[in-house]
Design a protein around this motif. Structure first.
Motif, PDB file in Angstrom:
ATOM      1  N   UNK A  62      19.427  40.111 -29.183  1.00 38.20           N
ATOM      2  CA  UNK A  62      19.462  41.505 -29.598  1.00 38.20           C
ATOM      3  C   UNK A  62      20.308  41.864 -30.779  1.00 38.20           C
ATOM      4  N   UNK A  92      23.811  39.260 -29.940  1.00 38.82           N
ATOM      5  CA  UNK A  92      24.261  39.264 -28.602  1.00 38.82           C
ATOM      6  C   UNK A  92      22.987  39.191 -27.554  1.00 38.82           C
ATOM      7  N   UNK A 103      25.872  41.887 -15.868  1.00 38.29           N
ATOM      8  CA  UNK A 103      25.722  40.381 -16.257  1.00 38.29           C
ATOM      9  C   UNK A 103      24.540  39.685 -15.221  1.00 38.29           C
ATOM     10  N   UNK A 144      25.299  27.707 -23.543  1.00 38.42           N
ATOM     11  CA  UNK A 144      24.639  27.273 -22.615  1.00 38.42           C
ATOM     12  C   UNK A 144      23.718  26.243 -23.297  1.00 38.42           C
ATOM     13  N   UNK A 198      25.197  38.550 -21.747  1.00 35.13           N
ATOM     14  CA  UNK A 198      26.638  38.192 -22.062  1.00 35.13           C
ATOM     15  C   UNK A 198      27.433  38.831 -22.180  1.00 35.13           C
ATOM     16  N   UNK A 199      28.786  38.796 -21.818  1.00 32.19           N
ATOM     17  CA  UNK A 199      29.771  39.365 -21.833  1.00 32.19           C
ATOM     18  C   UNK A 199      30.387  39.564 -23.393  1.00 32.19           C
ATOM     19  N   UNK A 200      30.104  38.642 -24.129  1.00 34.20           N
ATOM     20  CA  UNK A 200      30.491  38.652 -25.493  1.00 34.20           C
ATOM     21  C   UNK A 200      29.425  38.539 -26.306  1.00 34.20           C
ATOM     22  N   UNK A 201      29.678  39.044 -27.623  1.00 30.21           N
ATOM     23  CA  UNK A 201      28.587  38.927 -28.628  1.00 30.21           C
ATOM     24  C   UNK A 201      28.621  37.550 -29.064  1.00 30.21           C
ATOM     25  N   UNK A 226      27.764  46.135 -22.780  1.00 32.10           N
ATOM     26  CA  UNK A 226      28.167  44.520 -22.136  1.00 32.10           C
ATOM     27  C   UNK A 226      28.982  44.559 -20.756  1.00 32.10           C
ATOM     28  N   UNK A 256      31.610  28.199 -25.304  1.00 29.65           N
ATOM     29  CA  UNK A 256      30.966  27.634 -24.317  1.00 29.65           C
ATOM     30  C   UNK A 256      29.361  28.224 -24.785  1.00 29.65           C
ATOM     31  N   UNK A 277      23.585  31.667 -23.470  1.00 29.98           N
ATOM     32  CA  UNK A 277      24.559  32.210 -23.115  1.00 29.98           C
ATOM     33  C   UNK A 277      25.764  31.719 -23.934  1.00 29.98           C
ATOM     34  N   UNK A 278      26.792  32.825 -24.179  1.00 32.75           N
ATOM     35  CA  UNK A 278      27.934  32.399 -24.895  1.00 32.75           C
ATOM     36  C   UNK A 278      29.163  32.881 -24.042  1.00 32.75           C
ATOM     37  N   UNK A 279      30.147  32.132 -24.273  1.00 34.57           N
ATOM     38  CA  UNK A 279      31.467  32.644 -23.829  1.00 34.57           C
ATOM     39  C   UNK A 279      32.498  31.857 -24.622  1.00 34.57           C
ATOM     40  N   UNK A 317      29.193  34.477 -31.646  1.00 35.78           N
ATOM     41  CA  UNK A 317      30.212  34.043 -32.385  1.00 35.78           C
ATOM     42  C   UNK A 317      29.740  34.027 -33.948  1.00 35.78           C
TER      43      UNK A 317
END
Lengths: 494, 203
Positions: A97, A110, B47, B201, A114-117, B43, B199, A253-255, A119
Motif C-alpha cells: 500500500x 508499507x 500484525x 522476508x 508491517x510494523x514499519x513502512x 500500523x 530485515x 515483510x520489513x523490519x 525503507x
C-alpha cells in the motif's frame, strides 16, 4: 422396508448435495480462474501474492488483478499498487500500500501487517499497476508449487479432480446432456452409479443393441471411462498450465533497527615532535611544511615569528622526521630562508634544526645577520656551519678573536641529523656552547663573542664559506638554553 | 424421510450454478473492496502472524560518541541485533545519515565490523567472531557508500523464530602521513554516521 426407504432417502439427498456442491465448487473455481487469468488477455495484470505482509487485506495465494499504471495517472495514497521493488535492482515485484507522498515526490509504501513502512522510497517510475480486483486464494496452487508444498498441491489436485468428476454426475429429472452422459456404455453403469437414472436408460439402450459383441462392449466401456475421466483432468491440467504462467508479486515483510548519532570529534593535538618542541617555549618554530610557491614560512610557536622563503629555496621536499609527516626544504646552495623580523640577542639561546646533505661542500646552516639578502651582512654572528669535511662548527664569525668548537664526527652522509646548538653567556661577551647531534652532546666549549644587535635568522647562506647545499627541516629558536634531557626528548620524538 | 423428488432436484440443480456465480461475485467484490479501497494504515494494531521485528540492545544510545579523539585512538564495542521473524528473512546492515567534515575526517576514522555470537551492547566480553570481518578497516567515507539494503553488508539468513547476532565494531583514528598543518585543520572537526540493520522476508 421402512429402514430401506430411509436409507434410500439419505443416499438420495447425499448424492444430490455432493453433486450440487461439486458443481458449485466447479463454477466457483472456474469463475475465479477466469477472473484471475483473463486480465492478461486485455492488457491487465494478474499477480499471485506470495507472502503475507498485506494481511488481513491480502493473503498468500490471493490473485491481485491490476490495471497498468501510466505516468499520467494520479497515485492515490491509501491504495494498493504493484511496483518494482525499489530496494533492489533485481527484478522483484511488490504489492504494498502507498501510505505517504514524500516531499521529494516519491512515495512511502508499507505492508499492512508491517510494523514499519518500507525503507526505500518508491519513485512513481517504478509503479507498474494499480490493484483493482482480488480473486481470493485462487493462486494457492502456484504458491504451493513455488514453495515446494507438493503434498498440499497433490491433495488439492485430487480433491479438485474428484469434485469435477462428481460434478458431471447426472441428477434425476435433468434432461440428458451433451457429451459424456449420452455416451453411457451399454454394458451397464460403473460401480456406485446404480441409482443414476441415466444408467438405467443406458442399460435399456444396451438391451436394444443387444447384438453387439463383448469385445465391442468392452472397447466402448473403456472409451467411455476415458471420456468421463478426461474432462476434469483436462480442466485441472489447463488450470495448472495457467498457474505456471502466473506472475507473482511479493508482499514482503520489513523490519529495521538502527544505532543513531555515532560521532567522532577530534581533540587538540600536535605531532609528537611539535609537542616536544612547544613544551620548551621556542620563540620561533618553522615546520617548513609549506607547499611550493609559498613565500612565507608559518610559525607554529604562536609568536607570529614568520619567515620568508628566498628564491634559492625548493619547497615540498621529503620530510626529515619519520613519525612526524611533513615536508622539508632544499637550500639549493644559497640563502633559502630568513626571519621576517629581526631578533635581539639573548644571553642564552638555542638553535635547533634538522639537516641532510650528501655533498662535502660544507656551508652555513644557520646564523644571524643584519640583512636578509644574499651576500655578506654588515654584522653576523651565532653561525652554525658545516665544514667541507662534514663536521659541525660554532663560533666561526669575525668579532674579535675566534673561539670555535667543532664536532669530532662528520655528518655529510646523506641522512637526516638533528642538530641543537645551546649557548649561554660567558665572560667578555663570549659564550659557553654545547653542540648536540642526534640527541647527544658531541662537543662543548667557549665560543666567539656575540654582537649586540637585532639580527635576522638566515638559513642556508651567509658569509665566509659557501652556502649550505642540502635539506633543512623543522627550525626552532629559543631564548633559553635547552637542557640535555630536553634535547634528547626532542630527538626521541622525531 | 423422502428421497429428493425430481422437481426438487430440478430446482436445486437449476439454481446451483447461479448461486455459485453470485457467491463468487460477492466474494471477489468483498475482498477487493476490503483490500483496495483507500485506507489509512494503522500500523501495528493487527500484525499478521508473518510479521517480522528487528531490535537491538542499544536502548537508544549511540554506540560511539567520541570526543577529544587523538591520533592512534581506537575502541571496540558490540551491539546485539535480535530478529523475530515467522518467515525466512535476511538481515543486512548499512550506513545512513553520514556527517561529513570539511577537512575529510571521515577518511581518517577507519572501521572494522565483525559478526558473531556472545557479547552485548554493555559488554563485548565473550564475543566470538564467525567468519571474516564484514567490513575490514574501511574509512567512514567508504562505509557511507554502503547505504542501502541491497548493497548492505552481512546477509544474515534468519530462520523463522527468534535469533540474534552480535556485531563487534572497532574504529581507529588513522593519522598516517598527516602533516602538522593538516592536523591543525582537523582539530575540532566532527564526523558521524548511523548504522541501520534491515530485515526483509525472503519472499
Amino acid at each position: 422396508m421402512a429402514a430401506t426407504t430411509t436409507l434410500d432417502a439419505v443416499r438420495g439427498w447425499a448424492h444430490l448435495t455432493v453433486v450440487l456442491g461439486a458443481r458449485m465448487y466447479r463454477v466457483f473455481l472456474l469463475g475465479l480462474v477466469v477472473i484471475a487469468a483473463a486480465p492478461p488477455l486485455f492488457g491487465w495484470g494478474s499477480y499471485v501474492v506470495e507472502s503475507g505482509s498485506m494481511e488481513p487485506s491480502l493473503h498468500v495465494g490471493d490473485v491481485v488483478i491490476a490495471s497498468p499504471y501510466t505516468e499520467d495517472q494520479r497515485i492515490r495514497v491509501g491504495r494498493v499498487f504493484v511496483f518494482d521493488d525499489p530496494a533492489t535492482t533485481e527484478p522483484h515485484l511488490m504489492v504494498h500500500r502507498i501510505v505517504e507522498r514524500r516531499d521529494d515526490g516519491k512515495y512511502t509504501t508499507a505492508g499492512d501487517a508491517n510494523a514499519v513502512t518500507d525503507i526505500t522510497p518508491l519513485p512513481s517510475s517504478d509503479v507498474r499497476a494499480t490493484a483493482v480486483l482480488l480473486a481470493p486464494r485462487v493462486g494457492h496452487p502456484v504458491t504451493w508449487a513455488q514453495s515446494g508444498q507438493w503434498l498440499r498441491l497433490a491433495a488439492w489436485l485430487l480433491a479438485t479432480i474428484g469434485a469435477f468428476a462428481l460434478a458431471v454426475r447426472h441428477l434425476e429429472g435433468e434432461s440428458p446432456r451433451r457429451g459424456v452422459r449420452r455416451r453411457r456404455p451399454p454394458g451397464g453403469p460403473p460401480p456406485g452409479d446404480a441409482r443414476d437414472p441415466g444408467a438405467s436408460k443406458g442399460a435399456s439402450n444396451g438391451a436394444r443393441r443387444g447384438g453387439r459383441s463383448d469385445a465391442a462392449r468392452a472397447q466402448a466401456h473403456t472409451l467411455a471411462h476415458m471420456l468421463r475421466v478426461r474432462p476434469p483432468v483436462a480442466t485441472v491440467a489447463a488450470l495448472l498450465l495457467a498457474g505456471m504462467l502466473a506472475c507473482t508479486a511479493s508482499a514482503g515483510f520489513t523490519g529495521y533497527t538502527r544505532n543513531s548519532a555515532m560521532s567522532w570529534t577530534v581533540g587538540q593535538w600536535t605531532q609528537p615532535y611539535v609537542t616536544a618542541v612547544l613544551a620548551d617555549s621556542p620563540h620561533t618554530l618553522w615546520l617548513l611544511d609549506e607547499q611550493p610557491g609559498t613565500t612565507t614560512a608559518q610559525d607554529r610557536s604562536g609568536h607570529q615569528s614568520l619567515g620568508s622563503y628566498r628564491p634559492a629555496a625548493v619547497l615540498g621536499q621529503q620530510g626529515g622526521l619519520p613519525n612526524n609527516p611533513g615536508s622539508s626544504i632544499a637550500t639549493g646552495g644559497g640563502l633559502a630562508l630568513t626571519g621576517s623580523y629581526p631578533i635581539a640577542t639573548a644571553a642564552s639561546h638555542t638553535v635547533e634544526l634538522w639537516f641532510r646533505t650528501g655533498t662535502q661542500a660544507g656551508g652555513s646552516l644557520a646564523g644571524f645577520g643584519s640583512s636578509t639578502t644574499t651576500g655578506t651582512p654588515s654584522y653576523e654572528d651565532r653561525v652554525v656551519r658545516m665544514t667541507t669535511t662534514g663536521h659541525i662548527t660554532y663560533g666561526d664569525w669575525a668579532n674579535g678573536s675566534l673561539n670555535v668548537v667543532t664536532t669530532p664526527g662528520g655528518y655529510a652522509d646523506n641522512t637526516w641529523h638533528h642538530l641543537v646548538v645551546v649557548s649561554t653567556s660567558a665572560n667578555g661577551g663570549r659564550e659557553n656552547t654545547v653542540i648536540y647531534v642526534d640527541g647527544a652532546a658531541r662537543v662543548s666549549g667557549l665560543t666567539s663573542k656575540v654582537e649586540y644587535f637585532s639580527g635576522y635568522v638566515r638559513i642556508g647562506g651567509g658569509s665566509g664559506t659557501s652556502a649550505f647545499n642540502g635539506s633543512i627541516d623543522n627550525v626552532s629558536l629559543y631564548d633559553s638554553a635547552l637542557p640535555a634531557q630536553r634535547v634528547a626528548a626532542h630527538y626521541a620524538a622525531r | 424421510m423422502q428421497s429428493p423428488g425430481t422437481a426438487t432436484t430440478k430446482v436445486l440443480a437449476t439454481i446451483a450454478t447461479p448461486l455459485a456465480l453470485v457467491a463468487l461475485g460477492a466474494t471477489v467484490y468483498q475482498a477487493s473492496y476490503a483490500a483496495f479501497t483507500g485506507q489509512t494504515r494503522n500500523s501495528g494494531n493487527e500484525w499478521a502472524t508473518g510479521s517480522v521485528k528487528l531490535t537491538d540492545d542499544d536502548n537508544g544510545a549511540a554506540r560511539f560518541r567520541v570526543a577529544n579523539m587523538l591520533p592512534g585512538d581506537t575502541q571496540t564495542k558490540c551491539i546485539t541485533v535480535t530478529a523475530d521473524a515467522s518467515v525466512a528473512s535476511t538481515v543486512k546492515g548499512y550506513a545512513i545519515n553520514p556527517v561529513t567534515s570539511t577537512v575529510g575526517l571521515e577518511n581518517r576514522v577507519k572501521v572494522t565490523i565483525e559478526n558473531g555470537t556472545g557479547g552485548s551492547f554493555a559488554d563485548c566480553t565473550g564475543f566470538v567472531a564467525s567468519g571474516p570481518a564484514l567490513v575490514n578497516d574501511q574509512p567512514l567515507s567508504a562505509i557511507a557508500q554502503v547505504n542501502s539494503y541491497e548493497t548492505g553488508f552481512g546477509g544474515w539468513s534468519v530462520a523463522p523464530g527468534v535469533s540474534s547476532k552480535t556485531y563487534r565494531m572497532t574504529w581507529r583514528f588513522d593519522t598516517t602521513g598527516m602533516t602538522q598543518q593538516q592536523v591543525d585543520q582537523m582539530q575540532g572537526a566532527k564526523t558521524g554516521i548511523d548504522m541501520q540493520w534491515e530485515m526483509q522476508s525472503n519472499s
